[in-house]
Design a protein around this motif. Structure first.
Motif, PDB file in Angstrom:
ATOM      1  N   LEU A  38      -3.391   4.268  -3.196  1.00 49.17           N
ATOM      2  CA  LEU A  38      -4.637   4.942  -2.848  1.00 49.17           C
ATOM      3  C   LEU A  38      -4.458   6.438  -3.045  1.00 49.17           C
ATOM      4  O   LEU A  38      -3.654   7.066  -2.358  1.00 49.17           O
ATOM      5  CB  LEU A  38      -5.034   4.657  -1.401  1.00 49.17           C
ATOM      6  CG  LEU A  38      -6.252   5.419  -0.902  1.00 49.17           C
ATOM      7  CD1 LEU A  38      -7.499   5.043  -1.699  1.00 49.17           C
ATOM      8  CD2 LEU A  38      -6.467   5.178   0.580  1.00 49.17           C
ATOM      9  N   SER A  64       1.717   2.156 -11.206  1.00 49.25           N
ATOM     10  CA  SER A  64       1.033   0.990 -10.634  1.00 49.25           C
ATOM     11  C   SER A  64       1.357  -0.302 -11.399  1.00 49.25           C
ATOM     12  O   SER A  64       1.320  -1.381 -10.823  1.00 49.25           O
ATOM     13  CB  SER A  64      -0.476   1.218 -10.562  1.00 49.25           C
ATOM     14  OG  SER A  64      -1.081   1.156 -11.829  1.00 49.25           O
ATOM     15  N   LEU A 115      -4.097  -0.086  -9.216  1.00 49.81           N
ATOM     16  CA  LEU A 115      -3.543  -1.401  -8.909  1.00 49.81           C
ATOM     17  C   LEU A 115      -3.249  -2.126 -10.214  1.00 49.81           C
ATOM     18  O   LEU A 115      -4.140  -2.288 -11.054  1.00 49.81           O
ATOM     19  CB  LEU A 115      -4.527  -2.216  -8.066  1.00 49.81           C
ATOM     20  CG  LEU A 115      -4.088  -3.625  -7.672  1.00 49.81           C
ATOM     21  CD1 LEU A 115      -2.880  -3.580  -6.735  1.00 49.81           C
ATOM     22  CD2 LEU A 115      -5.242  -4.359  -6.988  1.00 49.81           C
ATOM     23  N   GLU A 143      -8.308   4.022  -6.340  1.00 46.57           N
ATOM     24  CA  GLU A 143      -7.143   3.170  -6.156  1.00 46.57           C
ATOM     25  C   GLU A 143      -6.594   2.696  -7.496  1.00 46.57           C
ATOM     26  O   GLU A 143      -7.335   2.251  -8.364  1.00 46.57           O
ATOM     27  CB  GLU A 143      -7.559   1.969  -5.318  1.00 46.57           C
ATOM     28  CG  GLU A 143      -6.445   0.996  -5.026  1.00 46.57           C
ATOM     29  CD  GLU A 143      -6.932  -0.153  -4.170  1.00 46.57           C
ATOM     30  OE1 GLU A 143      -6.942  -0.001  -2.939  1.00 46.57           O
ATOM     31  OE2 GLU A 143      -7.311  -1.194  -4.757  1.00 46.57           O
ATOM     32  N   ALA A 177      -1.298  -1.505  -3.994  1.00 45.95           N
ATOM     33  CA  ALA A 177      -2.379  -0.539  -4.203  1.00 45.95           C
ATOM     34  C   ALA A 177      -1.868   0.866  -3.922  1.00 45.95           C
ATOM     35  O   ALA A 177      -1.262   1.115  -2.877  1.00 45.95           O
ATOM     36  CB  ALA A 177      -3.546  -0.861  -3.285  1.00 45.95           C
ATOM     37  N   ASN A 212       0.824  -1.209   0.000  1.00 45.10           N
ATOM     38  CA  ASN A 212       0.000   0.000   0.000  1.00 45.10           C
ATOM     39  C   ASN A 212       0.853   1.253   0.000  1.00 45.10           C
ATOM     40  O   ASN A 212       1.817   1.348   0.754  1.00 45.10           O
ATOM     41  CB  ASN A 212      -0.887   0.051   1.263  1.00 45.10           C
ATOM     42  CG  ASN A 212      -1.797  -1.127   1.375  1.00 45.10           C
ATOM     43  OD1 ASN A 212      -2.691  -1.292   0.568  1.00 45.10           O
ATOM     44  ND2 ASN A 212      -1.568  -1.954   2.366  1.00 45.10           N
ATOM     45  N   CYS A 260      -0.160   5.452   0.079  1.00 46.55           N
ATOM     46  CA  CYS A 260      -1.252   6.423   0.167  1.00 46.55           C
ATOM     47  C   CYS A 260      -0.716   7.805  -0.208  1.00 46.55           C
ATOM     48  O   CYS A 260       0.291   8.263   0.347  1.00 46.55           O
ATOM     49  CB  CYS A 260      -1.823   6.430   1.579  1.00 46.55           C
ATOM     50  SG  CYS A 260      -3.267   7.490   1.747  1.00 46.55           S
TER      51      CYS A 260
END
Length: 129
Positions: free
Chosen positions: A107, A98, A115, A113, A105, A79, A81
Motif C-alpha cells: 500500500l 510486488s 499486488l 496498491e 499488497a 501487507n 505499508c
C-alpha cells in the motif's frame, strides 16, 4: 506490535527477533529507522503486516528486504505499508518488488496498491521514462 513514534533505533529492531511469533509491526513515524535495519526486519519469520511509512526506509531497503526474506519458502507477509516522498520509491521499482512478493499488497499511502506486478490506484508522482 505498535512502536509508532517511539524513537526505536536500527539497533533496537534487533531485539524484536526475540518475539518469535511477531505478526504485526507498525514502525510509522520513526524517521530514524533506515535501510540498516532491513536484515533484522527480514529475520522476523512470522510477520504478515509491516508498516514502514514515515521511516527512512526506501526502495533500496525494500528490495534488500525481499532478497533477504528468501521468498522461495512459504512467506506469511500479506501487507506492507509505505509512503512516497522525496523520490524514495519509483513506480517501476514497486511494480518489480510486488512481483517478487506473491500475494503481498504494498500500500503506497495516498496512491494505491501494488499486488503481483499490478497497480490499482492513481500514481501521483512522475514515472521514469
Amino acid at each position: 506490535m505498535d512502536v509508532q513514534d517511539t524513537e526505536i533505533t536500527n539497533e533496537g529492531i534487533k531485539h524484536l527477533k526475540k518475539l518469535e511469533n511477531l505478526k504485526y509491526l507498525r514502525l510509522k513515524e520513526n524517521s530514524q529507522l533506515t535501510n540498516d535495519c532491513i536484515p533484522d526486519l527480514a529475520a522476523l519469520d512470522f510477520l504478515f503486516d509491516l508498516q514502514i511509512h514515515e521511516t527512512s526506509i526506501n526502495e533500496e531497503g525494500l528490495k534488500k528486504f525481499v532478497a533477504l526474506k528468501n521468498l522461495e519458502i512459504y512467506c506469511f507477509l500479506e501487507n506492507i505499508c509505505i509512503n512516497i516522498r522525496d523520490n524514495n520509491y519509483t513506480f517501476e521499482g514497486l511494480l518489480d518488488i510486488s512481483k517478487k512478493i506473491p500475494d503481498c499488497a504494498i500500500l503506497a499511502k495516498g496512491n494505491g496498491e501494488f499486488l503481483n506486478g499490478t497497480f490499482d490506484g492513481k500514481w501521483r508522482h512522475q514515472k521514469r521514462e
